[in-house]
Design a protein around this motif. Structure first.
Motif, PDB file in Angstrom:
ATOM      1  N   SER A   1       1.667   6.502  -7.128  1.00 12.46           N
ATOM      2  CA  SER A   1       0.819   6.949  -8.051  1.00 12.46           C
ATOM      3  C   SER A   1       0.995   8.542  -8.231  1.00 12.46           C
ATOM      4  CB  SER A   1      -0.545   6.747  -7.417  1.00 12.46           C
ATOM      5  OG  SER A   1      -0.636   7.287  -6.078  1.00 12.46           O
ATOM      6  N   ARG A   2       1.984   9.268  -7.540  1.00  9.78           N
ATOM      7  CA  ARG A   2       2.044  10.401  -7.622  1.00  9.78           C
ATOM      8  C   ARG A   2       2.648  10.909  -8.717  1.00  9.78           C
ATOM      9  NH1 ARG A   2       3.997  11.725  -1.377  1.00  9.78           N
ATOM     10  NH2 ARG A   2       2.036  10.994  -0.536  1.00  9.78           N
TER      11      ARG A   2
ATOM     12  N   ARG B   1       2.479   1.434  -3.554  1.00 13.05           N
ATOM     13  CA  ARG B   1       1.402   2.016  -4.743  1.00 13.05           C
ATOM     14  C   ARG B   1       0.979   3.508  -4.413  1.00 13.05           C
ATOM     15  NH1 ARG B   1      -3.971  -1.100  -5.105  1.00 13.05           N
ATOM     16  NH2 ARG B   1      -4.303   0.701  -6.267  1.00 13.05           N
ATOM     17  N   LYS B   2       0.916   3.944  -3.006  1.00 12.17           N
ATOM     18  CA  LYS B   2       0.861   5.449  -2.792  1.00 12.17           C
ATOM     19  C   LYS B   2       1.925   6.242  -3.379  1.00 12.17           C
ATOM     20  CE  LYS B   2       0.359   8.536   1.070  1.00 12.17           C
ATOM     21  NZ  LYS B   2       0.358   8.759   2.475  1.00 12.17           N
ATOM     22  N   TRP B   3       3.276   5.876  -3.098  1.00 15.70           N
ATOM     23  CA  TRP B   3       4.153   6.678  -3.589  1.00 15.70           C
ATOM     24  C   TRP B   3       4.461   6.622  -5.206  1.00 15.70           C
ATOM     25  CZ3 TRP B   3       6.912  10.377  -1.393  1.00 15.70           C
ATOM     26  CH2 TRP B   3       6.807  10.476  -0.011  1.00 15.70           C
TER      27      TRP B   3
ATOM     28  N   HIS C   1       0.853  -1.106   0.030  1.00 15.47           N
ATOM     29  CA  HIS C   1      -0.053   0.087   0.079  1.00 15.47           C
ATOM     30  C   HIS C   1       0.809   1.099   0.073  1.00 15.47           C
ATOM     31  CE1 HIS C   1       0.828  -0.563   4.289  1.00 15.47           C
ATOM     32  NE2 HIS C   1       0.453   0.839   4.441  1.00 15.47           N
ATOM     33  N   ILE C   2       2.079   1.135   0.727  1.00  8.63           N
ATOM     34  CA  ILE C   2       2.981   2.426   0.647  1.00  8.63           C
ATOM     35  C   ILE C   2       3.570   2.437  -0.727  1.00  8.63           C
ATOM     36  CG2 ILE C   2       4.963   3.193   1.452  1.00  8.63           C
ATOM     37  CD1 ILE C   2       4.355   1.973   4.313  1.00  8.63           C
TER      38      ILE C   2
END
Length: 85
Positions: free
Chosen positions: A84-85, A80-82, A77-78
Protein backbone atom coordinates in the motif's frame (compact mmCIF):
# COMPACT_ATOMS: atom_id res chain seq x y z
CA UNK A 1 35.15 6.67 -13.48
CA UNK A 2 32.86 6.34 -16.52
CA UNK A 3 33.52 2.61 -16.94
CA UNK A 4 32.53 1.87 -13.34
CA UNK A 5 29.40 4.03 -13.64
CA UNK A 6 28.42 2.21 -16.84
CA UNK A 7 29.01 -1.18 -15.18
CA UNK A 8 26.96 -0.19 -12.12
CA UNK A 9 24.13 1.08 -14.35
CA UNK A 10 24.10 -2.20 -16.28
CA UNK A 11 23.97 -4.22 -13.06
CA UNK A 12 21.02 -2.17 -11.77
CA UNK A 13 19.17 -2.60 -15.08
CA UNK A 14 19.81 -6.36 -15.11
CA UNK A 15 18.67 -6.70 -11.49
CA UNK A 16 15.44 -4.81 -12.15
CA UNK A 17 14.80 -6.83 -15.30
CA UNK A 18 15.40 -10.03 -13.31
CA UNK A 19 12.13 -9.42 -11.48
CA UNK A 20 10.22 -10.04 -14.74
CA UNK A 21 9.82 -13.79 -14.38
CA UNK A 22 7.20 -14.10 -17.10
CA UNK A 23 9.44 -12.99 -19.97
CA UNK A 24 10.64 -16.23 -21.57
CA UNK A 25 13.38 -14.53 -23.59
CA UNK A 26 14.89 -12.85 -20.52
CA UNK A 27 14.72 -16.09 -18.54
CA UNK A 28 16.42 -17.96 -21.36
CA UNK A 29 19.11 -15.29 -21.61
CA UNK A 30 19.64 -15.39 -17.84
CA UNK A 31 19.88 -19.19 -17.87
CA UNK A 32 22.53 -19.04 -20.62
CA UNK A 33 24.49 -16.48 -18.63
CA UNK A 34 24.29 -18.71 -15.53
CA UNK A 35 25.57 -21.67 -17.55
CA UNK A 36 28.40 -19.55 -18.94
CA UNK A 37 29.35 -18.28 -15.47
CA UNK A 38 29.15 -21.61 -13.63
CA UNK A 39 29.31 -24.23 -16.36
CA UNK A 40 32.24 -26.10 -17.80
CA UNK A 41 32.63 -23.70 -20.70
CA UNK A 42 35.81 -21.70 -20.29
CA UNK A 43 36.51 -18.48 -22.15
CA UNK A 44 40.28 -18.34 -22.45
CA UNK A 45 40.27 -14.67 -23.41
CA UNK A 46 38.31 -13.63 -20.33
CA UNK A 47 40.27 -12.36 -17.34
CA UNK A 48 39.80 -13.82 -13.87
CA UNK A 49 38.25 -10.52 -12.73
CA UNK A 50 35.70 -10.70 -15.55
CA UNK A 51 34.80 -14.25 -14.55
CA UNK A 52 34.29 -13.23 -10.92
CA UNK A 53 32.25 -10.18 -11.98
CA UNK A 54 30.03 -12.33 -14.20
CA UNK A 55 29.38 -14.79 -11.38
CA UNK A 56 28.64 -12.02 -8.89
CA UNK A 57 26.27 -10.27 -11.27
CA UNK A 58 24.23 -13.35 -12.12
CA UNK A 59 24.02 -14.38 -8.45
CA UNK A 60 22.75 -10.90 -7.53
CA UNK A 61 20.12 -11.13 -10.27
CA UNK A 62 18.91 -14.51 -8.99
CA UNK A 63 18.85 -13.28 -5.39
CA UNK A 64 16.70 -10.27 -6.34
CA UNK A 65 14.43 -12.52 -8.39
CA UNK A 66 14.02 -14.88 -5.42
CA UNK A 67 13.36 -11.96 -3.06
CA UNK A 68 10.75 -10.57 -5.45
CA UNK A 69 8.89 -13.89 -5.59
CA UNK A 70 9.28 -14.57 -1.86
CA UNK A 71 7.84 -11.14 -1.12
CA UNK A 72 4.40 -12.43 -2.08
CA UNK A 73 4.70 -15.30 0.42
CA UNK A 74 4.54 -13.04 3.48
CA UNK A 75 1.63 -12.98 5.88
CA UNK A 76 -1.31 -11.20 4.28
CA UNK A 77 -1.27 -8.18 6.65
CA UNK A 78 2.45 -7.60 5.99
CA UNK A 79 1.97 -8.01 2.25
CA UNK A 80 -0.84 -5.44 2.24
CA UNK A 81 1.13 -3.03 4.43
CA UNK A 82 4.15 -3.03 2.12
CA UNK A 83 2.14 -2.93 -1.10
CA UNK A 84 0.00 0.00 0.00
CA UNK A 85 3.06 2.27 0.19
Amino acid sequence: NDAELHRFRQIVINVVMATDILDKDLNSFRSKRWARAFGDESDLEETEKDKVDRKATIVIEHMIQAADVAHTMQHWHIYRKWNSR
